[in-house]
Design a protein around this motif. Structure first.
Motif, PDB file in Angstrom:
ATOM      1  N   GLN A  94       0.829  -1.176   0.029  1.00 26.90           N
ATOM      2  CA  GLN A  94      -0.028   0.006   0.007  1.00 26.90           C
ATOM      3  C   GLN A  94       0.732   1.277   0.040  1.00 26.90           C
ATOM      4  O   GLN A  94       0.582   2.279  -0.621  1.00 26.90           O
ATOM      5  N   LEU A  95       2.118   0.977   0.720  1.00 21.92           N
ATOM      6  CA  LEU A  95       2.821   2.328   0.763  1.00 21.92           C
ATOM      7  C   LEU A  95       3.832   2.536  -0.397  1.00 21.92           C
ATOM      8  O   LEU A  95       4.592   3.435  -0.662  1.00 21.92           O
ATOM      9  N   GLY A  96       3.719   1.423  -1.385  1.00 22.27           N
ATOM     10  CA  GLY A  96       4.386   1.549  -2.714  1.00 22.27           C
ATOM     11  C   GLY A  96       5.838   0.965  -2.664  1.00 22.27           C
ATOM     12  O   GLY A  96       6.951   1.441  -3.342  1.00 22.27           O
ATOM     13  N   PHE A  97       6.368   0.192  -1.822  1.00 16.29           N
ATOM     14  CA  PHE A  97       7.707  -0.285  -1.588  1.00 16.29           C
ATOM     15  C   PHE A  97       7.522  -1.500  -2.719  1.00 16.29           C
ATOM     16  O   PHE A  97       6.732  -2.077  -2.885  1.00 16.29           O
ATOM     17  N   LYS A  98       8.683  -1.561  -2.978  1.00 15.45           N
ATOM     18  CA  LYS A  98       8.992  -2.660  -4.041  1.00 15.45           C
ATOM     19  C   LYS A  98       9.812  -3.803  -3.567  1.00 15.45           C
ATOM     20  O   LYS A  98      11.061  -3.707  -3.162  1.00 15.45           O
ATOM     21  N   PHE A  99       9.286  -4.892  -3.745  1.00 20.85           N
ATOM     22  CA  PHE A  99      10.156  -6.230  -3.196  1.00 20.85           C
ATOM     23  C   PHE A  99       9.522  -7.609  -3.751  1.00 20.85           C
ATOM     24  O   PHE A  99       8.390  -7.371  -4.077  1.00 20.85           O
ATOM     25  N   THR A 100      10.441  -8.519  -3.341  1.00 24.41           N
ATOM     26  CA  THR A 100       9.998  -9.837  -3.776  1.00 24.41           C
ATOM     27  C   THR A 100       9.926 -10.502  -2.371  1.00 24.41           C
ATOM     28  O   THR A 100      10.913 -10.396  -1.510  1.00 24.41           O
ATOM     29  N   PHE A 101       8.760 -11.546  -1.945  1.00 23.15           N
ATOM     30  CA  PHE A 101       8.587 -12.100  -0.831  1.00 23.15           C
ATOM     31  C   PHE A 101       9.306 -13.410  -1.044  1.00 23.15           C
ATOM     32  O   PHE A 101       8.799 -14.157  -2.019  1.00 23.15           O
ATOM     33  N   ILE A 102      10.111 -13.986  -0.086  1.00 23.76           N
ATOM     34  CA  ILE A 102      10.597 -15.142  -0.430  1.00 23.76           C
ATOM     35  C   ILE A 102      10.533 -15.954   0.708  1.00 23.76           C
ATOM     36  O   ILE A 102      11.557 -15.845   1.955  1.00 23.76           O
ATOM     37  N   PRO A 103       9.584 -16.773   0.803  1.00 27.03           N
ATOM     38  CA  PRO A 103       9.355 -17.424   2.227  1.00 27.03           C
ATOM     39  C   PRO A 103      10.390 -18.752   2.064  1.00 27.03           C
ATOM     40  O   PRO A 103      10.451 -19.472   1.058  1.00 27.03           O
ATOM     41  N   VAL A 104      10.898 -19.112   3.183  1.00 28.99           N
ATOM     42  CA  VAL A 104      11.680 -20.305   3.150  1.00 28.99           C
ATOM     43  C   VAL A 104      11.196 -21.323   4.175  1.00 28.99           C
ATOM     44  O   VAL A 104      10.694 -20.632   5.255  1.00 28.99           O
ATOM     45  N   ASP A 105      10.968 -22.694   4.015  1.00 33.74           N
ATOM     46  CA  ASP A 105      10.449 -23.242   5.089  1.00 33.74           C
ATOM     47  C   ASP A 105      11.089 -24.757   4.488  1.00 33.74           C
ATOM     48  O   ASP A 105      11.401 -25.065   3.545  1.00 33.74           O
ATOM     49  N   ILE A 106      11.296 -25.814   5.822  1.00 37.78           N
ATOM     50  CA  ILE A 106      11.694 -27.171   5.424  1.00 37.78           C
ATOM     51  C   ILE A 106      10.629 -27.910   4.981  1.00 37.78           C
ATOM     52  O   ILE A 106      10.723 -28.795   4.349  1.00 37.78           O
ATOM     53  N   SER A 107       9.359 -27.377   5.287  1.00 38.68           N
ATOM     54  CA  SER A 107       8.041 -28.107   4.868  1.00 38.68           C
ATOM     55  C   SER A 107       7.530 -27.664   3.454  1.00 38.68           C
ATOM     56  O   SER A 107       7.082 -26.360   3.289  1.00 38.68           O
ATOM     57  N   GLN A 108       7.645 -28.562   2.495  1.00 40.43           N
ATOM     58  CA  GLN A 108       7.226 -28.079   1.225  1.00 40.43           C
ATOM     59  C   GLN A 108       5.564 -28.027   1.245  1.00 40.43           C
ATOM     60  O   GLN A 108       5.053 -26.806   0.491  1.00 40.43           O
ATOM     61  N   ASN A 109       4.812 -28.691   2.056  1.00 39.75           N
ATOM     62  CA  ASN A 109       3.716 -28.636   2.198  1.00 39.75           C
ATOM     63  C   ASN A 109       3.178 -27.273   2.823  1.00 39.75           C
ATOM     64  O   ASN A 109       2.202 -26.598   2.282  1.00 39.75           O
ATOM     65  N   ALA A 110       3.865 -26.820   3.855  1.00 39.31           N
ATOM     66  CA  ALA A 110       3.727 -25.382   4.431  1.00 39.31           C
ATOM     67  C   ALA A 110       3.878 -24.263   3.184  1.00 39.31           C
ATOM     68  O   ALA A 110       3.061 -23.461   3.126  1.00 39.31           O
ATOM     69  N   LEU A 111       4.935 -24.352   2.448  1.00 39.50           N
ATOM     70  CA  LEU A 111       5.087 -23.418   1.350  1.00 39.50           C
ATOM     71  C   LEU A 111       3.940 -23.463   0.219  1.00 39.50           C
ATOM     72  O   LEU A 111       3.471 -22.467  -0.198  1.00 39.50           O
ATOM     73  N   ASN A 112       3.454 -24.779  -0.123  1.00 35.49           N
ATOM     74  CA  ASN A 112       2.324 -24.760  -1.128  1.00 35.49           C
ATOM     75  C   ASN A 112       1.386 -24.281  -0.544  1.00 35.49           C
ATOM     76  O   ASN A 112       0.535 -23.326  -1.241  1.00 35.49           O
ATOM     77  N   ASN A 113       0.694 -24.320   0.823  1.00 37.06           N
ATOM     78  CA  ASN A 113      -0.538 -23.664   1.286  1.00 37.06           C
ATOM     79  C   ASN A 113      -0.058 -22.049   1.446  1.00 37.06           C
ATOM     80  O   ASN A 113      -1.274 -21.435   1.139  1.00 37.06           O
ATOM     81  N   MET A 127       6.467 -13.106  -5.499  1.00 43.88           N
ATOM     82  CA  MET A 127       6.789 -14.127  -4.300  1.00 43.88           C
ATOM     83  C   MET A 127       7.667 -15.251  -5.108  1.00 43.88           C
ATOM     84  O   MET A 127       7.120 -16.086  -6.259  1.00 43.88           O
ATOM     85  N   ASN A 128       8.564 -15.867  -4.443  1.00 41.21           N
ATOM     86  CA  ASN A 128       9.295 -17.096  -4.909  1.00 41.21           C
ATOM     87  C   ASN A 128       9.691 -17.699  -3.450  1.00 41.21           C
ATOM     88  O   ASN A 128      10.244 -17.466  -2.534  1.00 41.21           O
ATOM     89  N   THR A 129       9.122 -19.209  -3.524  1.00 37.65           N
ATOM     90  CA  THR A 129       9.376 -19.900  -2.288  1.00 37.65           C
ATOM     91  C   THR A 129      10.687 -20.662  -2.612  1.00 37.65           C
ATOM     92  O   THR A 129      11.045 -20.850  -3.653  1.00 37.65           O
ATOM     93  N   LYS A 130      11.203 -21.256  -1.347  1.00 39.40           N
ATOM     94  CA  LYS A 130      12.372 -21.764  -1.342  1.00 39.40           C
ATOM     95  C   LYS A 130      12.390 -22.720  -0.323  1.00 39.40           C
ATOM     96  O   LYS A 130      12.125 -22.500   1.099  1.00 39.40           O
ATOM     97  N   GLN A 131      12.332 -24.069  -0.476  1.00 38.93           N
ATOM     98  CA  GLN A 131      12.283 -25.073   0.312  1.00 38.93           C
ATOM     99  C   GLN A 131      13.651 -25.518   0.952  1.00 38.93           C
ATOM    100  O   GLN A 131      14.820 -25.579   0.170  1.00 38.93           O
ATOM    101  N   GLY A 132      13.670 -25.655   2.274  1.00 33.36           N
ATOM    102  CA  GLY A 132      15.123 -26.319   2.748  1.00 33.36           C
ATOM    103  C   GLY A 132      15.228 -25.739   4.226  1.00 33.36           C
ATOM    104  O   GLY A 132      14.501 -25.161   4.922  1.00 33.36           O
ATOM    105  N   ASP A 133      16.357 -26.600   4.831  1.00 34.17           N
ATOM    106  CA  ASP A 133      16.669 -26.256   6.167  1.00 34.17           C
ATOM    107  C   ASP A 133      17.405 -24.684   6.360  1.00 34.17           C
ATOM    108  O   ASP A 133      18.328 -24.503   5.448  1.00 34.17           O
ATOM    109  N   TYR A 134      16.784 -24.024   7.116  1.00 27.34           N
ATOM    110  CA  TYR A 134      17.222 -22.291   7.015  1.00 27.34           C
ATOM    111  C   TYR A 134      18.970 -22.483   7.182  1.00 27.34           C
ATOM    112  O   TYR A 134      19.443 -21.352   6.717  1.00 27.34           O
TER     113      TYR A 134
END
Ligand SMILES: C[S@@+](CC[C@H](N)C(=O)[O-])C[C@H]1O[C@@H](n2cnc3c(N)ncnc32)[C@H](O)[C@@H]1O
Length: 317
Positions: A94-113, A127-134
């Motif tokens: 809403q404030l006009g910031f420019k960014f890509t959200f990259i959620p990382v999680d060990i659970s592919q299921n959590a990322l899919n949801n 958005m780009n998801t990334k599966q793996g141990d942080y």
């Protein structure tokens, strides 16, 4: 079958004091149970941090000192269902910031949801998801070119022993460039009467979450744990400030793990340590961060003072 999971189960159950790493709670069933836990009235952590993200969003954003003209990466480590993060995403956009959200999680299921709900509720978010141990993902994000804001929420850090937490923060700091920021969520030290029920809810969801670890070993490693012969045991020592979860063998028993071709003996009342959830104050957070070039530049707390989000900045010195 995941070779690391197999190895870690072997290591943990062969140790003189048995343990299982808490990161293995999160399979499809564990993810769903954790969402239920977060909705339990006893699990104050989510409500407290949500209070900060919902009611102090602008303060949170201004503490990050982000340059509006520059694209940045917003990387969340152990994102889970992202409920709190969505408040931040919405307002940043809403404030006009420019960014890509990259959620990382060990659970592919959590990322899919998470991907599904973000696409539905906030379709304009890149958005780009990334599966793996942080711990491992830090090696990759080091090479990302844009400025970074890292989210490590929900007091996930509390699952790490202090030595490991220091190592993690140091590694995180090495993955960042000067002026990059971190929002570090930390559950604050408080009386046992508030902390312990969060790990022992009245509906027994936490118990099912803990036992699911054995079910997962049965499912994925061809084991024969009899789930009726183990009970959930949480404890909280106020002096130490660490909530701990155990699975306790209610009788002497042998368990075969087919994938390991091994039999493990459990004595009556023998415990498997499954999780630590450390509680914090400024001194502990300062101690954990002082080994790194991440300096505390701000701190926001919820209205009950249960939870804090520390803003860290990577400095040159
Ligand atoms: C306690 S939940 C917290 C979720 C979210 N951060 C929040 O505050 O609501 C922990 C999340 O971190 C993920 N997780 C746990 N250990 C992890 C690890 N070592 N690497 C990556 N993700 C991990 C789990 O799958 C789960 O989604």
């Amino acid at each position: 079958m995941n070779a690391t999971f197999k190895n870690d189960v072997d290591l943990g159950l062969s140790a003189p004091t048995k343990y299982l790493p808490s990161k293995y709670f999160y399979d499809k069933k564990g993810d769903a149970l954790f969402v239920e836990i977060m909705n339990m009235p006893e699990y104050y952590l989510t409500d407290a941090e949500h209070d900060i993200f919902k009611n102090q969003t602008l303060n949170l954003i201004s503490a990050l000192k982000i340059n509006k003209t520059i694209n940045f990466d917003l990387i969340e480590l152990g994102a889970g269902d992202g409920i709190k993060t969505k408040e931040l995403l919405k307002t940043l956009k809403q404030l006009g910031f420019k960014f890509t959200f990259i959620p990382v999680d060990i659970s592919q299921n959590a990322l899919n949801n998470l991907e599904k709900t973000i696409k539905k509720e906030l379709p304009y978010i890149s958005m780009n998801t990334k599966q793996g141990d942080y711990f491992n993902v830090l090696e990759d994000i080091k090479w990302f070119q844009k400025p970074k804001v890292i989210l490590f929420l929900g007091s996930n850090i509390g699952n790490l022993k202090d030595g490991k937490a220091k190592e993690f923060i140091h590694k995180l700091s090495l993955a960042l460039n000067v002026n990059d920021k971190v929002i570090l969520g930390a559950d604050l030290i408080k009386p046992k009467s508030i902390v312990l029920p969060a790990y022992n809810d009245s509906k027994g969801i936490t118990k099912r979450f803990n036992i699911n670890l054995l079910e997962r070993i049965n499912r994925e490693l061809n084991a024969n744990f009899d789930l009726n012969n183990f009970k959930h045991q949480p404890e909280y020592n106020e002096k130490e400030g660490i909530a701990k979860s155990f699975l306790v063998s209610t009788k002497k028993q042998n368990v075969e793990i087919g994938a390991l071709n091994k039999t493990f003996t459990f004595y009556k009342n023998e415990r498997i340590h499954t999780e630590n959830s450390r509680k914090y104050n400024d001194t502990i957070i300062e101690d954990i961060t002082k080994v790194s070039k991440l300096k505390i530049i701000d701190k926001l707390t919820d209205s009950k003072n249960y939870f804090a989000d520390y803003i860290l900045e990577k400095t040159a010195e």
